[in-house]
Design a protein around this motif. Structure first.
Motif, PDB file in Angstrom:
ATOM      1  N   ARG A 158      77.066  72.125  16.271  1.00  0.00           N
ATOM      2  CA  ARG A 158      78.204  71.418  15.884  1.00  0.00           C
ATOM      3  C   ARG A 158      78.362  70.242  15.993  1.00  0.00           C
ATOM      4  NH1 ARG A 158      81.868  75.039  19.484  1.00  0.00           N
ATOM      5  NH2 ARG A 158      83.635  73.465  19.068  1.00  0.00           N
ATOM      6  N   VAL A 159      77.360  69.371  16.500  1.00  0.00           N
ATOM      7  CA  VAL A 159      77.647  67.894  16.637  1.00  0.00           C
ATOM      8  C   VAL A 159      76.905  67.512  15.255  1.00  0.00           C
ATOM      9  CG1 VAL A 159      76.874  65.964  17.931  1.00  0.00           C
ATOM     10  CG2 VAL A 159      77.311  68.052  18.982  1.00  0.00           C
ATOM     11  N   LEU A 160      77.512  66.751  14.365  1.00  0.00           N
ATOM     12  CA  LEU A 160      76.759  65.954  13.168  1.00  0.00           C
ATOM     13  C   LEU A 160      77.049  64.445  13.406  1.00  0.00           C
ATOM     14  CD1 LEU A 160      79.115  67.997  10.688  1.00  0.00           C
ATOM     15  CD2 LEU A 160      76.976  68.478  11.762  1.00  0.00           C
ATOM     16  N   PRO A 161      75.744  63.797  13.559  1.00  0.00           N
ATOM     17  CA  PRO A 161      75.772  62.450  13.703  1.00  0.00           C
ATOM     18  C   PRO A 161      76.196  61.747  12.411  1.00  0.00           C
ATOM     19  CG  PRO A 161      73.559  63.463  14.383  1.00  0.00           C
ATOM     20  CD  PRO A 161      74.400  64.453  13.856  1.00  0.00           C
ATOM     21  N   THR A 162      76.859  60.386  12.515  1.00  0.00           N
ATOM     22  CA  THR A 162      77.273  59.846  11.446  1.00  0.00           C
ATOM     23  C   THR A 162      76.897  58.383  11.546  1.00  0.00           C
ATOM     24  OG1 THR A 162      79.389  59.245  12.387  1.00  0.00           O
ATOM     25  CG2 THR A 162      79.196  61.437  11.386  1.00  0.00           C
ATOM     26  N   ALA A 163      76.942  57.638  10.449  1.00  0.00           N
ATOM     27  CA  ALA A 163      76.346  56.036  10.299  1.00  0.00           C
ATOM     28  C   ALA A 163      77.944  55.362  10.763  1.00  0.00           C
ATOM     29  CB  ALA A 163      76.081  55.810   8.936  1.00  0.00           C
ATOM     30  N   GLY A 164      78.469  55.550  12.027  1.00  0.00           N
ATOM     31  CA  GLY A 164      79.630  54.999  12.046  1.00  0.00           C
ATOM     32  C   GLY A 164      80.902  55.880  11.611  1.00  0.00           C
ATOM     33  N   GLY A 165      81.922  55.459  12.219  1.00  0.00           N
ATOM     34  CA  GLY A 165      83.326  56.053  11.755  1.00  0.00           C
ATOM     35  C   GLY A 165      83.597  56.092  10.319  1.00  0.00           C
ATOM     36  N   ALA A 166      83.368  55.068   9.563  1.00  0.00           N
ATOM     37  CA  ALA A 166      83.540  54.926   8.064  1.00  0.00           C
ATOM     38  C   ALA A 166      82.917  56.050   7.289  1.00  0.00           C
ATOM     39  CB  ALA A 166      83.354  53.629   7.548  1.00  0.00           C
TER      40      ALA A 166
ATOM     41  N   GLY B 228      78.099  46.314  15.527  1.00  0.00           N
ATOM     42  CA  GLY B 228      76.954  46.168  14.457  1.00  0.00           C
ATOM     43  C   GLY B 228      76.076  47.388  14.505  1.00  0.00           C
ATOM     44  N   VAL B 229      75.896  48.269  15.586  1.00  0.00           N
ATOM     45  CA  VAL B 229      75.182  49.494  15.608  1.00  0.00           C
ATOM     46  C   VAL B 229      76.089  50.490  15.060  1.00  0.00           C
ATOM     47  CG1 VAL B 229      73.932  51.042  16.905  1.00  0.00           C
ATOM     48  CG2 VAL B 229      74.155  48.595  17.564  1.00  0.00           C
ATOM     49  N   ARG B 230      75.783  50.912  13.614  1.00  0.00           N
ATOM     50  CA  ARG B 230      76.541  51.668  12.883  1.00  0.00           C
ATOM     51  C   ARG B 230      76.147  53.283  13.408  1.00  0.00           C
ATOM     52  NH1 ARG B 230      80.741  50.137  12.764  1.00  0.00           N
ATOM     53  NH2 ARG B 230      81.223  51.486  11.096  1.00  0.00           N
ATOM     54  N   ALA B 231      76.994  53.806  14.306  1.00  0.00           N
ATOM     55  CA  ALA B 231      76.705  55.046  14.839  1.00  0.00           C
ATOM     56  C   ALA B 231      77.651  55.864  15.576  1.00  0.00           C
ATOM     57  CB  ALA B 231      75.437  55.195  15.870  1.00  0.00           C
ATOM     58  N   GLY B 232      77.764  57.118  15.019  1.00  0.00           N
ATOM     59  CA  GLY B 232      79.031  58.023  15.933  1.00  0.00           C
ATOM     60  C   GLY B 232      78.754  59.301  15.508  1.00  0.00           C
ATOM     61  N   TYR B 233      79.542  60.156  15.561  1.00  0.00           N
ATOM     62  CA  TYR B 233      79.261  61.517  15.390  1.00  0.00           C
ATOM     63  C   TYR B 233      80.554  62.351  15.385  1.00  0.00           C
ATOM     64  CZ  TYR B 233      79.717  61.869  20.772  1.00  0.00           C
ATOM     65  OH  TYR B 233      80.255  62.017  21.742  1.00  0.00           O
ATOM     66  N   LEU B 234      80.688  63.508  14.342  1.00  0.00           N
ATOM     67  CA  LEU B 234      81.565  64.294  14.254  1.00  0.00           C
ATOM     68  C   LEU B 234      81.316  65.688  15.314  1.00  0.00           C
ATOM     69  CD1 LEU B 234      81.648  64.278  10.650  1.00  0.00           C
ATOM     70  CD2 LEU B 234      83.632  63.868  11.864  1.00  0.00           C
ATOM     71  N   LEU B 235      82.663  66.146  15.533  1.00  0.00           N
ATOM     72  CA  LEU B 235      82.381  67.303  16.385  1.00  0.00           C
ATOM     73  C   LEU B 235      83.127  68.497  15.643  1.00  0.00           C
ATOM     74  CD1 LEU B 235      83.294  66.042  20.091  1.00  0.00           C
ATOM     75  CD2 LEU B 235      80.804  66.767  18.885  1.00  0.00           C
ATOM     76  N   ALA B 236      82.578  69.543  14.978  1.00  0.00           N
ATOM     77  CA  ALA B 236      83.251  70.539  14.213  1.00  0.00           C
ATOM     78  C   ALA B 236      83.577  71.672  15.093  1.00  0.00           C
ATOM     79  CB  ALA B 236      82.091  71.200  13.419  1.00  0.00           C
TER      80      ALA B 236
END
Length: 331
Positions: A68-76, A193-201
């Motif tokens: 259920r953890v989906l890595p993303t390239a930042g919030g946008a 400058g480090v574009r990284a985040g994640y979604l939790l479903a």
């Protein structure tokens, strides 16, 4: 003809600034161990395209299955992807906080979805299956939520928690179990400058499957993997606690300084950034000419106001001196 782009803070294409009060990222920089891991990331090889070890680590930290953890390239990127997933699973409206981050509405408009701004969660009443965005705490106000909206199962509730690690006062409201969450550590770490985040479903359902399928290959760089891997370290948590203590002190001194110069400042804010109304409407431009930047809030629908963030004492002194010079010029 080019479509309009949402306005952001940060670099504006002009000369570098000496003191940046426009950013809502922490001015304290990243903890040394985490920064070292980012700098030592292996740039010569692709990361694991499934991000298996990272997803397990983040899942353990949040007490949920790694799937259920989906890595993303930042919030946008997470906002764009979840909005498209919402469309693909039958949602036709997107409710966005007003004032709020422009990418919520921009992502919906790009897909032809109806955009419904709201200022009060009690007024969220979708007429069709909807995606509802909550920013908690809210950007640009720094305010915390009074109540969660009451939504049916046909709607998706998404909570942007980018500023939760920068909460300086109060307790975070418990997120409803059926809500999506967007986690973006780079602002609290001073590593935007480090574009990284994640979604939790909240569940492995159709929206989850769509959001998973929509991810580009290798959505995270090696640096992004390193940052997220160390996000939940004990050393990072200790550093963040110390950072919040310093930001509380800087926020208090900066508020006192601006109050003495006749700025009207919004209360309350539980973050190290807040809205203010300067005594002069052109203050953002005139400060920019002096190498100081504040965030003009007109793009948030708030003309005449700016968003300011707490900065170190040296920067506060420079801002005070510039404001006194402007006041003297206008006398």
């Amino acid at each position: 003809m080019h479509p309009p782009m949402p306005e952001h803070g940060g670099p504006d294409g002009g000369p570098p600034v000496a003191h940046d009060f426009s950013t809502n990222a922490s001015p304290l920089g990243p903890p040394p161990a985490l920064l070292g891991a980012v700098q030592q990331a292996d740039r010569h090889a692709y990361p694991d395209p499934a991000y298996g070890a990272l997803r397990r680590r983040l899942g353990d930290a949040h007490g949920m299955d790694a799937g259920r953890v989906l890595p993303t390239a930042g919030g946008a990127e997470g906002i764009r992807r979840l909005t498209l997933a919402a469309l693909r699973t039958g949602r036709r409206e997107v409710w966005v906080p007003q004032p709020g981050f422009g990418d919520y509405a921009a992502a919906a408009q790009a897909l032809g979805l109806a955009v419904r701004p709201y200022a009060d969660t009690a007024r969220i009443r979708p007429a069709a299956p909807a995606l509802v965005w909550i920013c908690e705490p809210c950007n640009p106000t720094g305010a915390s939520l009074a109540a969660w909206p009451a939504l049916g199962v046909e709607h998706l509730l998404a909570v942007d928690r980018a500023y939760e690690p920068l909460r300086l006062q109060g307790e975070a409201p418990a997120v409803p179990p059926d809500a999506w969450q967007l986690v973006c550590p780079n602002k609290a770490l001073g590593l935007t400058g480090v574009r990284a985040g994640y979604l939790l479903a909240p569940a492995e359902d159709a929206a989850w499957a769509s959001a998973l399928a929509l991810a580009p290959s290798w959505v995270l760089s090696a640096e992004g993997v390193a940052m997220l891997t160390h996000w939940h370290d004990a050393a990072t948590a200790d550093w963040l606690a110390d950072a919040r203590a310093q930001l509380r002190e800087w926020s208090a001194t900066q508020r006192r300084m601006l109050e003495a110069l006749d700025w009207t400042q919004q209360q309350p804010s539980c973050t190290p950034f807040w809205l203010a109304r300067p005594p002069r409407p052109d203050i953002a431009l005139r400060l920019r000419e002096r190498g100081i930047r504040v965030r003009d809030a007109a793009s948030f629908g708030l003309p005449g106001r700016v968003r300011v963030s707490a900065q170190p004492q040296l920067s506060q002194d420079a801002l005070q001196q510039a404001l006194l010079e402007i006041e003297s010029e206008d006398a």
